[in-house]
Design a protein around this motif. Structure first.
Motif, short mmCIF file in Angstrom:
data_model
loop_
_atom_site.label_atom_id
_atom_site.label_comp_id
_atom_site.label_asym_id
_atom_site.label_seq_id
_atom_site.Cartn_x
_atom_site.Cartn_y
_atom_site.Cartn_z
N GLY A 287 0.74 -1.25 0.00
CA GLY A 287 0.00 0.00 0.00
C GLY A 287 0.77 1.29 0.00
N GLU A 288 2.11 1.32 -0.18
CA GLU A 288 2.82 2.59 -0.22
C GLU A 288 4.07 2.46 -1.08
OE1 GLU A 288 5.17 5.48 2.90
OE2 GLU A 288 3.30 4.56 3.54
N PHE A 289 4.26 3.42 -1.99
CA PHE A 289 5.44 3.41 -2.86
C PHE A 289 5.60 4.79 -3.48
CE2 PHE A 289 1.75 2.20 -5.28
CZ PHE A 289 1.88 2.84 -6.49
N GLY A 290 6.74 5.02 -4.12
CA GLY A 290 7.01 6.30 -4.75
C GLY A 290 6.73 6.26 -6.24
N GLY A 291 6.20 7.36 -6.81
CA GLY A 291 5.94 7.39 -8.24
C GLY A 291 4.94 8.44 -8.64
N VAL B 18 11.42 11.36 -5.16
CA VAL B 18 10.21 12.06 -4.72
C VAL B 18 10.48 13.56 -4.71
CG1 VAL B 18 8.69 12.45 -2.74
CG2 VAL B 18 9.34 10.12 -3.37
N GLY B 19 9.57 14.34 -5.28
CA GLY B 19 9.73 15.79 -5.35
C GLY B 19 10.27 16.29 -6.68
N SER B 20 10.79 15.38 -7.51
CA SER B 20 11.32 15.79 -8.81
C SER B 20 10.20 15.85 -9.84
CB SER B 20 12.40 14.81 -9.28
OG SER B 20 11.88 13.50 -9.42
N ASP C 276 1.73 18.07 -23.54
CA ASP C 276 2.64 17.75 -22.44
C ASP C 276 1.96 17.99 -21.10
OD1 ASP C 276 4.65 17.10 -24.19
OD2 ASP C 276 5.66 19.04 -24.07
N VAL C 277 2.28 17.11 -20.14
CA VAL C 277 1.77 17.25 -18.77
C VAL C 277 2.97 17.17 -17.82
CG1 VAL C 277 0.28 16.30 -16.98
CG2 VAL C 277 -0.42 16.15 -19.38
N THR C 278 3.10 18.17 -16.97
CA THR C 278 4.17 18.18 -15.98
C THR C 278 3.64 17.63 -14.66
OG1 THR C 278 5.21 20.10 -17.02
CG2 THR C 278 5.86 19.60 -14.76
N ILE C 279 4.33 16.63 -14.12
CA ILE C 279 3.89 15.98 -12.88
C ILE C 279 5.06 15.96 -11.90
CG2 ILE C 279 2.90 13.89 -11.86
CD1 ILE C 279 1.86 13.12 -14.62
N THR C 280 4.78 16.22 -10.64
CA THR C 280 5.80 16.13 -9.59
C THR C 280 5.66 14.78 -8.89
OG1 THR C 280 5.72 18.52 -9.24
CG2 THR C 280 6.72 17.19 -7.51
N ARG C 281 6.72 14.00 -8.92
CA ARG C 281 6.70 12.69 -8.28
C ARG C 281 6.47 12.82 -6.77
NH1 ARG C 281 11.17 12.56 -11.88
NH2 ARG C 281 10.99 11.00 -13.55
N ASP C 282 5.78 11.84 -6.21
CA ASP C 282 5.49 11.88 -4.78
C ASP C 282 5.39 10.45 -4.24
OD1 ASP C 282 4.93 12.86 -2.29
OD2 ASP C 282 3.04 13.81 -2.82
N THR C 283 5.35 10.35 -2.93
CA THR C 283 5.12 9.04 -2.30
C THR C 283 3.64 8.71 -2.44
OG1 THR C 283 6.89 9.39 -0.70
CG2 THR C 283 5.25 7.72 -0.16
N ILE C 284 3.37 7.55 -3.02
CA ILE C 284 1.98 7.14 -3.26
C ILE C 284 1.51 6.27 -2.10
CG2 ILE C 284 0.41 6.06 -4.90
CD1 ILE C 284 2.00 8.48 -5.99
N LYS C 285 0.57 6.80 -1.36
CA LYS C 285 -0.03 6.03 -0.27
C LYS C 285 -1.42 5.58 -0.70
CE LYS C 285 2.48 8.40 3.43
NZ LYS C 285 2.39 9.20 4.68
N LEU C 286 -1.55 4.30 -0.87
CA LEU C 286 -2.82 3.76 -1.36
C LEU C 286 -3.79 3.55 -0.21
CD1 LEU C 286 -1.67 1.10 -3.98
CD2 LEU C 286 -2.42 3.44 -4.37
#
Length: 445
Positions: free
Chosen positions: A97-101, A159-161, A177-187
């Motif tokens: 249930g938790e990962f970065g992306g 995370v954060g990039s 184009d879509v700009t997205i900031t990576r984060d910790t994914i908590k499901l």
């Protein structure tokens, strides 16, 4: 007697000749197959050695072998692959249930990365990524020709990039184009809310926590409404749920069924087939149900939707699901890696396979596209409908008591809330209205 013995002997000889004539070619054919396999392995070894000796740059033997293994698996179907130790560890973390992306579930189609579904409240979801989007470039680099794992690796980062992905979407002429900031994914596997007298259970994934969370959230919502008698129905929202663990899909289905088959899996060999049945105990006491699905509902989501639909336990509303009707088994290998291999197809209780077809809803309700609200658009621009009460000198309603007037005001407030929900989420509003209508019919009976 002598003739009989001669006849018997002749029959034996004929049988021996026939056996030799039949078995001989089969044995030879099997030997040819084995010989062909060994020849192909010799060819692989020859190519491997030539690459190591003559390729323009020095390459690591382990990387070559890993690429060969992965190529062998990915040639089978989009879901079979080799998991190096790091990817295997990441996969185990995701099921917990938790990962970065970025927060998207992806597959591969025609060489490009296709979004199965964005995960709720993740960077990808907030950036407006939709199920069915194609990702063609990552930070300006084309993903065409990459394996799915290779493309996913490009999208990973600290995370954060920030990452810029190029998207092709149906109905839009040009890629954007879509700009997205990576984060910790908590499901959060299950969320719940109450809409009027309806319990809405939003299931975002099928991981280890799904069934326990669903049971807890359902009990909390029932308590919030003051008991099961005050509940008119349940909406099980499986939209944009990419699936997960088969065991959890079975438990969630079983939560709303008292008996009958939930799903069957059939492998290449008959002995590899399994059937999973419900046991007595419906957590909702048989309350009416609506299941919401869309093109981002895949795999385990389709098992649940198909089971409840086939048993006439729920009305399925929305649009056709993704259509992933295969089962993958993750097999740990030496060196801490693993192999994800498609080992079976699954079938709904009626015996239908949804592979490449999807689950078709009982009532097709498309979700209107998001229309951004501009600053110029205000409430003043919306024409207001006049009623009798707006007319100058209109008579008041003197037949209503204070309690009746209060009840009428509460009903108007509920209608306003329902209208607001239709603006925010038309499919969910439809499901809630459907349960409200069914409840009204039951009350009148």
């Amino acid at each position: 007697m002598k003739k009989f013995v001669m006849a018997a002997l002749g029959g034996t000889l004929a049988g021996a000749v026939l056996t030799t004539q039949v078995a001989g070619p089969l044995i030879a054919q099997q030997a040819d197959k084995q010989s062909s396999v060994y020849e192909q392995l010799d060819l692989f070894g020859d190519i491997f050695e030539r690459i190591r000796a003559q390729y323009v740059e020095e390459v690591e033997s382990a990387e070559l072998i890993e690429a060969a293994i992965n190529g062998m698996l990915t040639s089978l179907d989009p879901h079979s692959s080799y998991l190096p130790p790091k990817d295997f560890d990441d996969m185990q973390v995701q099921t917990r249930g938790e990962f970065g992306g970025l927060g998207i579930e992806v597959t591969q189609e025609e060489g490009f990365v296709k979004v199965v579904s964005p995960i709720d409240d993740t960077p990808a979801d907030e950036a407006g990524i939709e199920a069915g989007d194609f990702i063609t470039h990552v930070d300006g680099e084309s993903v065409l020709g990459l394996t799915l794992d290779g493309a996913v690796e490009l999208m990973r980062g600290p995370v954060g990039s920030e990452i810029v992905i190029t998207v092709v979407r149906s109905g839009i002429d040009e890629p954007f184009d879509v700009t997205i900031t990576r984060d910790t994914i908590k499901l959060t596997a299950v969320r719940s809310r109450v809409e009027g007298e309806t319990v809405v259970l939003r299931v975002t994934t099928f991981n280890d926590q799904t069934y326990p969370n669903l049971k807890q959230k359902l009990e909390e919502s029932i308590e919030e409404l003051g008991g099961m008698d005050n509940v008119n129905g349940i909406v099980l929202d499986l939209r944009n749920n990419p699936g997960g663990l088969l065991t959890q899909a079975i438990k969630v289905s079983d939560a709303f069924l008292n008996a009958g088959e939930i799903v069957s899996t059939r492998g290449r060999n008959p002995q590899d087939s399994d059937r999973y049945n419900a046991v007595d105990g419906d957590l909702s006491d048989g309350k009416p149900m609506v299941v919401l699905i869309n093109g981002g509902s895949a795999s385990a989501s389709e098992i649940v939707a198909g089971a409840l639909q086939d048993h006439r336990r729920a009305i399925v509303v929305g649009t056709k699901s993704f259509g992933k009707g295969s089962v993958q088994t993750v097999m740990p290998l030496r060196g801490n890696g693993a192999m994800r291999l498609t080992t079976a197809r699954y079938y709904t209780p009626s015996g239908r396979s949804i592979q490449a077809l999807g689950v078709s809803p009982d009532i097709v309700v498309p979700q209107p596209p998001r229309v951004p609200v501009t600053e110029e658009e205000t409430d003043a621009d919306t024409p207001r409908t006049r009623s009798e009460a707006d007319l100058r000198g209109s008579l008041s309603n003197d037949s209503m008591t204070d309690d009746e007037r209060k009840q009428a005001e509460e009903e108007q407030a509920k209608a306003a809330e329902a209208a607001k929900l239709r603006e925010e989420d038309y499919q969910l509003a439809y499901a809630v209205d459907l349960l409200k209508g069914l409840s009204a019919l039951e009350t009148s009976d």
